[in-house]
Design an enzyme around this catalytic site. Structure first.
Site, PDB file in Angstrom:
ATOM      1  N   HIS A   1       0.840  -1.202   0.000  1.00 21.85           N
ATOM      2  CA  HIS A   1       0.000   0.000   0.000  1.00 21.85           C
ATOM      3  C   HIS A   1       0.875   1.252   0.000  1.00 21.85           C
ATOM      4  CE1 HIS A   1      -3.131  -2.610   2.197  1.00 21.85           C
ATOM      5  NE2 HIS A   1      -3.646  -2.346   1.014  1.00 21.85           N
TER       6      HIS A   1
ATOM      7  N   SER B   1      -3.163  -7.495   2.871  1.00 19.31           N
ATOM      8  CA  SER B   1      -3.467  -7.339   4.301  1.00 19.31           C
ATOM      9  C   SER B   1      -4.026  -8.627   4.878  1.00 19.31           C
ATOM     10  CB  SER B   1      -4.477  -6.198   4.512  1.00 19.31           C
ATOM     11  OG  SER B   1      -3.918  -4.967   4.161  1.00 19.31           O
TER      12      SER B   1
END
Length: 166
Positions: A20, A131
């Site tokens: 990210h 994630s």
């Protein structure tokens, strides 16, 4: 005349990963302002609270003055339009992501004809990070320190060990 382009990078960021962060670094070089839209996550069970996720994203992006962090719930369209954004940034790691993201981009174009979706593939070293995988590996006692920043790693380890941060 140059146009001031605002981009929105939405996600749950549970937790924010180095992948990210790489996407945000790159997006911040392409657009005048990038708004990280942290989803309340009503559709997902998150490990971290909304406040914790916002704090982690803010810590990770503090070196980028053109990046701001906000939470959202409801339709992404409402968030994007209210902020005057012209671009949605989406990461695609592979064909599975692309299939879903392509469908989402089509729906978003129908809802927001003036907003473009920009797909950014991750840098090679981050192509496999998600994630979900980071949370799962951490919960099962595996090493995840190479997938997240040191601050996120500390929070994640405390969370899976049941330690609350003060």
């Amino acid at each position: 005349m140059a146009q001031h382009v605002i981009a929105v990078y939405p996600g749950t960021f549970d937790p924010i990963t180095l992948g990210h962060e790489d996407m945000l670094r790159r997006a911040s070089q392409l657009f005048d302002r990038v708004i990280v839209a942290v989803a309340a996550g009503h559709h997902k069970k998150t490990l971290f609270s909304l406040e914790e996720r916002i704090e982690m994203v803010r810590e990770a992006t503090q070196v980028y003055p053109e990046v701001q962090v906000e939470s959202f719930s409801g339709l992404m369209r409402d968030f994007v339009v209210a902020r005057g954004a012209k671009v949605m940034v989406r990461g695609v790691r592979g064909v599975t992501d692309f299939d879903y993201e392509f469908q989402l981009a089509g729906m978003n174009r129908s809802l927001m004809p003036d907003v473009e979706t920009v797909f950014l593939p991750p840098s090679e070293k981050y192509q496999f990070i998600s994630s979900t995988l980071v949370r799962e590996i951490a919960t099962l006692g595996g090493e995840v320190d190479k997938f997240v920043s040191s601050g996120v790693y500390e929070r994640l380890m405390n969370k899976v060990r049941g330690v609350t941060r003060t």
